[in-house]
Design a protein around this motif. Sequence first.
Motif, PDB file in Angstrom:
ATOM      1  N   ALA A   1      -5.767   2.231   1.654  1.00 15.25           N
ATOM      2  CA  ALA A   1      -6.280   1.192   0.761  1.00 15.25           C
ATOM      3  C   ALA A   1      -7.799   1.272   0.642  1.00 15.25           C
ATOM      4  O   ALA A   1      -8.360   1.126  -0.454  1.00 15.25           O
ATOM      5  CB  ALA A   1      -5.870  -0.189   1.277  1.00 15.25           C
TER       6      ALA A   1
ATOM      7  N   LEU B   1      -1.534   0.687  -5.395  1.00 19.31           N
ATOM      8  CA  LEU B   1      -2.424   1.846  -5.467  1.00 19.31           C
ATOM      9  C   LEU B   1      -2.658   2.335  -6.883  1.00 19.31           C
ATOM     10  O   LEU B   1      -3.690   2.943  -7.167  1.00 19.31           O
ATOM     11  CB  LEU B   1      -1.858   2.987  -4.615  1.00 19.31           C
ATOM     12  CG  LEU B   1      -1.840   2.753  -3.106  1.00 19.31           C
ATOM     13  CD1 LEU B   1      -1.253   3.960  -2.399  1.00 19.31           C
ATOM     14  CD2 LEU B   1      -3.239   2.456  -2.575  1.00 19.31           C
TER      15      LEU B   1
ATOM     16  N   CYS C   1      -5.324  -0.638  -8.251  1.00 16.90           N
ATOM     17  CA  CYS C   1      -6.356  -1.338  -7.470  1.00 16.90           C
ATOM     18  C   CYS C   1      -7.766  -0.910  -7.873  1.00 16.90           C
ATOM     19  O   CYS C   1      -8.732  -1.614  -7.574  1.00 16.90           O
ATOM     20  CB  CYS C   1      -6.123  -1.159  -5.981  1.00 16.90           C
ATOM     21  SG  CYS C   1      -6.256   0.534  -5.388  1.00 16.90           S
TER      22      CYS C   1
ATOM     23  N   VAL D   1       0.836  -1.203   0.000  1.00 17.20           N
ATOM     24  CA  VAL D   1       0.000   0.000   0.000  1.00 17.20           C
ATOM     25  C   VAL D   1       0.872   1.255   0.000  1.00 17.20           C
ATOM     26  O   VAL D   1       0.754   2.101  -0.881  1.00 17.20           O
ATOM     27  CB  VAL D   1      -0.965   0.011   1.198  1.00 17.20           C
ATOM     28  CG1 VAL D   1      -1.775   1.317   1.227  1.00 17.20           C
ATOM     29  CG2 VAL D   1      -1.898  -1.197   1.141  1.00 17.20           C
TER      30      VAL D   1
END
Length: 341
Positions: free
Chosen positions: A261, A231, A234, A144
């Motif tokens: 996240a 990131l 996603c 993350v």
Amino acid sequence: MRPSGNAVPAARRPLAALDEPVRVEYRTVHGYRRAFLRAGSGPVLLLVHGIGDSADTWRDLIPVLARDHTVIAPDLLGHGRSDKPRADYSVAAYANAMRDLLGILDVDRVTLVGHSLGGGVAMQFAYQYPERVERLVLVSTGGVGRDVNPVLRLVSLPYMDQLMHLLRLPTTKVVGRVGAAAVRRLPLDLGYDVDDLLRIFEALPDAQSRSAVTRTLRAVVDWRGQVVTMLDRCYLARAVPTLLVWGRHDTIVPVDHAFVAHAAMPGSRLEVFEGSGHFPHHCEPARFLGVLQEFLAATQPAGHDTDAWRRLLRYGRGDGATDAGAHLADQALAQSHRTAT
């Protein structure tokens, strides 16, 4: 008396009737023997452990989950009972290995549950093989932001393999156990994780095991912190039901990453366990099982829409994230200079 191997300490086990046998099985993939636990029948849950750990991290949860699911928990290459060659230990390679193992087992689609590094592997699998993913459960996941425990940064440095060998000496191990006992009595967040960290370290029996683990670590961490991030992509998983679970007192991957996240994955569900560290499935196993089972029951498996996937690739994140959430995710992404492939 401490449990042997990678078993979950007895005091932290959920109260569950062990009514489903958990089998250790082996398959050879590309010439390397891979071990995995399997139990139950029904929709498939693929449980993926973290660095240095093994499938046994899930062993006491599997009988409960296997009442309604086929549960498959592999030992990643270089870990546990699987072979430990000089090989590619990148996140992408692990995702490919999960695909190949599932292919051998005639499994087409899975709900992925990944802890720590295993969460990064789960996200990479979802990116590479979106048509095979029904749900995502990311537990204290890596990938993350840059922040990570300084000890992991240290271990990623050259020649740390030799230091790890010295730490295996009997006198040093005794000192380590005494130090761990002292930490447990102090009001420190590290006390939530010290037993599991000691368990993982003591389960590395030889130089080959330690080398495999350090190679895995160096694929995702350097002296500046984590070097891969999910990131930037996603948003592609926006149609996949996603559960994020984190311990409030996580000393490995800070709980702040949970909120980043969550902001970057519109529609995801976030559960922060107030009485847990980096291993919420150990610290609060009954709650973890309850949250996971409720999530599985309340969500429908994702269906993959190729046209929608292509549109997302062309136009990016779009308007799925809130302005505040997108800004938070963008700030975290700006701190990471390398991404998974």
